[in-house]
Write a protein that holds these residues in place. Structure first.
Motif, PDB file in Angstrom:
ATOM      1  N   PHE A 177      50.497  37.952 -41.791  1.00 45.00           N
ATOM      2  CA  PHE A 177      49.815  37.792 -40.602  1.00 45.00           C
ATOM      3  C   PHE A 177      50.358  36.848 -39.467  1.00 45.00           C
ATOM      4  O   PHE A 177      50.343  37.301 -38.298  1.00 45.00           O
ATOM      5  CB  PHE A 177      48.248  37.158 -40.930  1.00 45.00           C
ATOM      6  CG  PHE A 177      47.307  37.308 -39.700  1.00 45.00           C
ATOM      7  CD1 PHE A 177      46.323  38.089 -39.832  1.00 45.00           C
ATOM      8  CD2 PHE A 177      47.061  36.341 -39.034  1.00 45.00           C
ATOM      9  CE1 PHE A 177      45.356  38.212 -38.724  1.00 45.00           C
ATOM     10  CE2 PHE A 177      46.436  36.012 -38.040  1.00 45.00           C
ATOM     11  CZ  PHE A 177      45.386  37.347 -37.769  1.00 45.00           C
ATOM     12  N   LEU A 178      50.997  36.241 -40.044  1.00 43.98           N
ATOM     13  CA  LEU A 178      51.430  34.994 -39.054  1.00 43.98           C
ATOM     14  C   LEU A 178      52.793  35.636 -38.515  1.00 43.98           C
ATOM     15  O   LEU A 178      53.393  35.390 -37.274  1.00 43.98           O
ATOM     16  CB  LEU A 178      51.928  33.757 -39.860  1.00 43.98           C
ATOM     17  CG  LEU A 178      50.530  32.818 -40.236  1.00 43.98           C
ATOM     18  CD1 LEU A 178      51.081  31.639 -41.246  1.00 43.98           C
ATOM     19  CD2 LEU A 178      49.758  32.275 -39.054  1.00 43.98           C
TER      20      LEU A 178
ATOM     21  N   LYS B 129      51.745  37.978 -35.991  1.00 42.43           N
ATOM     22  CA  LYS B 129      51.404  37.130 -34.780  1.00 42.43           C
ATOM     23  C   LYS B 129      52.420  36.764 -33.813  1.00 42.43           C
ATOM     24  O   LYS B 129      52.391  37.077 -32.569  1.00 42.43           O
ATOM     25  CB  LYS B 129      50.343  36.104 -35.304  1.00 42.43           C
ATOM     26  CG  LYS B 129      49.623  35.591 -34.171  1.00 42.43           C
ATOM     27  CD  LYS B 129      48.792  34.206 -34.809  1.00 42.43           C
ATOM     28  CE  LYS B 129      48.187  33.442 -33.574  1.00 42.43           C
ATOM     29  NZ  LYS B 129      47.956  32.140 -33.725  1.00 42.43           N
TER      30      LYS B 129
ATOM     31  N   SER C  19      41.586  35.571 -40.596  1.00 38.86           N
ATOM     32  CA  SER C  19      41.647  35.416 -39.102  1.00 38.86           C
ATOM     33  C   SER C  19      41.847  33.642 -38.707  1.00 38.86           C
ATOM     34  O   SER C  19      42.340  33.646 -37.790  1.00 38.86           O
ATOM     35  CB  SER C  19      40.332  35.936 -38.383  1.00 38.86           C
ATOM     36  OG  SER C  19      40.220  37.172 -38.847  1.00 38.86           O
TER      37      SER C  19
ATOM     38  N   GLU D 262      42.908  31.367 -40.504  1.00 39.04           N
ATOM     39  CA  GLU D 262      44.308  30.941 -40.862  1.00 39.04           C
ATOM     40  C   GLU D 262      45.492  31.350 -39.964  1.00 39.04           C
ATOM     41  O   GLU D 262      46.354  30.476 -39.727  1.00 39.04           O
ATOM     42  CB  GLU D 262      45.003  31.386 -42.443  1.00 39.04           C
ATOM     43  CG  GLU D 262      43.793  30.825 -43.446  1.00 39.04           C
ATOM     44  CD  GLU D 262      44.226  29.385 -43.734  1.00 39.04           C
ATOM     45  OE1 GLU D 262      45.138  28.827 -43.028  1.00 39.04           O
ATOM     46  OE2 GLU D 262      43.237  28.869 -43.978  1.00 39.04           O
ATOM     47  N   GLY D 263      45.131  32.559 -39.404  1.00 37.63           N
ATOM     48  CA  GLY D 263      46.288  33.013 -38.386  1.00 37.63           C
ATOM     49  C   GLY D 263      45.720  32.616 -37.010  1.00 37.63           C
ATOM     50  O   GLY D 263      46.598  33.095 -36.096  1.00 37.63           O
ATOM     51  N   GLY D 264      44.667  31.936 -36.748  1.00 36.36           N
ATOM     52  CA  GLY D 264      44.321  31.516 -35.443  1.00 36.36           C
ATOM     53  C   GLY D 264      43.872  32.771 -34.469  1.00 36.36           C
ATOM     54  O   GLY D 264      43.945  32.551 -33.388  1.00 36.36           O
TER      55      GLY D 264
END
Lengths: 277, 426
Positions: A126-127, A130, B80, B82-84
């Motif tokens: 996810f990071l 992102k 969500s 954790e990922g901002g």
């Protein structure tokens, strides 16, 4: 070596039992999709709806953007299947034909990578996405699906490449064909069933995938079918069973169609007689 | 052949180009993402309508409706946060908020909410969303557990029909279920697929607390006299009286309805919102009614975990989000949401609305119980999810099925349970 009639009958009985086992959930889903709420709550289960209705389908389409979700799923699954096959085919060829220590290590890693639980990967993934600004985008989802499908695709295709006799390629080389010509004209056609099977695997995997789509897509217009299907489920697992069954039935149709169209391509025996022993 | 390869590559490129993300327009307007968990047709419609009304009245603060799902909300929110990338306005339930609130992911609404909203919702409801010193959500819908009964069978049996003013005691309830049993039929079917919350929340009526917070703030499990009443009643009904079906112990609420409609069970303890399914699915002419759950030393008190609306800590427009909450939870809007979800609003003004006081479908019985609803005992206990999954659920399932006795149940809930909780309270 002839099979006795009794053994043959046993084989057919086993096959029939297996078919029933596989088909039962799907047939029950179809039956449920056409039943009105009162019949769904009946104590006596019926295969054929006594009062068949299309109301569940109407309600499913009224409540949720099923068509948009199906298109999103189709796009993601097709892209994932195509990219996975395009990337995996040359890699599989190299691993099958050049049995170096590196190729063996790569094969081992492919198997080991299948053991990682995806819950473990989701937050780092996810990071990363992102930072790449690929959250809430179908390309981001496709990238994840490709990476997810690639190890198994590689593994599958390596087996198919090994099944293509190297003598065929050597014979083509003797006739003066270059490396690319050999790959394209000799190896690729023989690999076609394997490539189709692998693409199908990648497609079905992506089509059915839920968790990554749930986490990575935020905009309602981009959500895929498995995510939208959960919208028919309420607190404490209570489900709007009729519309859910109708939507789930529709969701299985593309997979069935894909299978029906290309199942003839997934046949063995294409190599029979290619090389005289 | 090369042409074919080029065509294939081009096709892939085109497909991926077709996948390109749309992006968002930057026209200076504020956009808030509201993730709703409304799932029944009426509640989805009511929520969407309210969002549209807000957007029509507030062109500068647009709310985007995002459909979430109860089934996966925890995992989705966790990732969500954790990922901002969490939604700005979050629909959830109070028993799911503790870790998010303590983790700093939910905004403290204490200074953001209007006085009207604060005073309209009773303090006992605010307790369910208060973690540490902050208020991390607005409780807006809740449902008591009630007895859905086959009215015809009750009438035929001649038993006294309970009312909120004069409910059955737990002992009387047991006697009634005995009278309603026989000939392969049962007085009650307990759907206890999730036995812990049902047992704990109903146990408040018998004075059970189970979780005791000491002066040092640490929580310990003590299974006392009041805690025994509900589990023992269920156990006796299943294993001694044969007045409760043993087969439904592992079922969800919906699974018991076919048997209920077929006359196999005279009563089913269910959440208040199950009435919607009953209205939809009951056979023509089936006469059913809503009864209050039995009462004990604690009266009609029950534990609940209300549905909540929260604002993400990362939301850059908290005041606008709070204004949207205030609009969404205006009394008349709260009534619309409650009717859509077949639940009770927490707000006093909404609760007084005539639409929720009608006898039809048992609304009046439900609203009469609203004053007796309290925060679920486990609401603020850290480590409760693990205690529930690893200790309480298997222990209660074994007890209800008759595999273990009351002493063994006590031992496991207390000894094993306190070991689990201790790890969260060092």
């Amino acid at each position: 070596m002839r099979t006795s009639k009794g053994a043959r009958a046993g084989q057919y009985a086993a096959l029939l039992a297996y078919l029933v086992f596989l088909a039962f959930p799907f047939l029950w889903l179809v039956s449920t999709a056409f039943k009105p709420p009162r019949e769904l709550a009946g104590l006596r289960p019926t295969w054929i709806p006594e009062d068949p209705t299309l109301a569940n389908f109407r309600q499913a389409f009224d409540e949720q953007p099923l068509l948009q979700a199906a298109l999103n799923s189709l796009l993601a699954a097709l892209c994932a299947a195509l990219v996975a096959v395009v990337v995996a085919t040359p890699a599989a060829y190299a691993m099958a034909r050049h049995r170096t220590a590196l190729a063996r290590a790569a094969s081992g890693w492919v198997v080991v990578s299948q053991a990682f639980p995806f819950v473990l990967l989701i937050i780092p993934l996810f990071l990363v996405l992102k930072n790449l600004r690929l959250i809430d985008s179908v390309p981001g989802l496709v990238m994840v699906y490709v990476v997810w499908a690639l190890p198994f695709a590689l593994w599958m295709l390596t087996g198919y490449v090994r099944a293509v006799p190297a003598e065929l390629e050597e014979a083509a080389a003797v006739d003066g064909a270059g490396r690319l010509r050999i790959l394209v004209s000799v190896t690729a056609p023989l690999l076609a069933p394997g490539i189709v099977a692998t693409a199908l695997f990648a497609f079905i995997t992506a089509w059915n995938e839920f968790f990554f789509a749930l986490v990575l897509l935020k905009t309602p217009e981009k959500q895929t079918l498995p995510v939208v299907l959960t919208h028919f489920i309420g607190a404490e697992g209570v489900a709007d069973l009729g519309p859910l069954a109708a939507a789930a039935f529709l969701a299985t149709l593309p997979s069935l169609a894909v299978f029906a169209i290309i199942q003839r391509r997934i046949t063995g025996g294409m190599l029979a007689g290619a090389v005289k022993s | 052949m090369r042409t074919r390869i080029l065509v294939a590559a081009l096709a892939v490129a085109l497909l991926l180009a077709g996948c390109s993300s749309g992006g968002t327009r930057d026209d200076g307007r504020i956009t808030l993402r509201f993730q709703s968990l409304a799932w029944q047709q009426e509640s989805v419609e009511a929520t969407r309508e309210l969002v549209e009304e807000w957007n029509a009245a507030h062109p500068d603060v647009r709310v985007e409706y995002v459909q979430g799902s109860w089934d996966s909300v925890h995992d989705q929110l966790l990732t969500s946060f954790e990922g901002g990338e969490a939604p700005d306005v979050i629909h959830d339930a109070s028993d799911d908020l503790a870790d998010f609130a303590y983790g700093g992911h939910l905004a403290d609404l204490t200074d953001l909410l209007s006085e009207r909203l604060k005073s309209d919702i009773p303090p006992r409801s605010w307790q369910t969303v208060t973690f540490g010193d902050g208020i991390h959500g607005v409780p807006f819908l809740q449902e008591p557990r009630v007895l859905i009964a086959d009215a015809t069978r009750l009438k035929e049996s001649g038993v006294r029909v309970p009312t909120p003013e004069r409910p059955w005691s737990w002992a009387e309830f047991r006697e009634v279920t005995k009278r309603l049993s026989g000939d392969g039929r049962y007085g009650v079917a307990w759907p206890l697929k999730e036995p812990v919350s049902a047992t704990l929340n109903l146990s408040l009526s018998a004075g059970g607390r189970l979780f005791h917070r000491g002066a040092d703030g640490k929580v310990t499990v003590r299974f006392e006299e009041g805690d025994e009443v509900v589990p023992r009643t269920v156990h006796e009904q299943v294993n001694t009286d044969r007045s409760a079906s043993p087969t439904t112990l592992g079922s969800g609420g919906s699974d018991t309805l076919p048997g209920f409609f077929a006359g196999r069970y005279a009563m089913v303890p269910l959440g208040f919102s199950y009435r919607q399914q009953i209205v939809q699915q009951a056979p023509e002419g089936f006469d059913w009614q809503v009864l209050p759950a039995p009462a004990g030393a604690g009266g009609l008190t029950q534990g609940v975990s209300p549905q909540t609306l929260s604002i993400a800590e990362d939301c850059p427009h908290k005041e606008e989000a709070a204004a949207f909450l205030d609009f969404l939870l205006q009394p008349e809007n709260m009534v619309r949401l409650a009717l859509g979800d077949w639940m009770l609003p927490t707000g006093r003004t909404a609760l007084a609305d005539p639409a929720l006081r009608t006898a039809e479908h048992g609304w009046a019985t439900g609203t009469a119980l609203a004053a007796h609803l309290r925060p679920a005992p486990a609401q603020t206990v850290r480590g409760y999810p693990e205690w529930k999954d690893k200790v309480a659920t298997p222990a209660l399932q074994e007890y209800y099925s008759g595999a273990i006795g009351l002493d063994a149940l006590r031992e496991r809930l207390e000894e094993d349970g306190n070991l689990v909780l201790a790890r969260y309270q060092r």
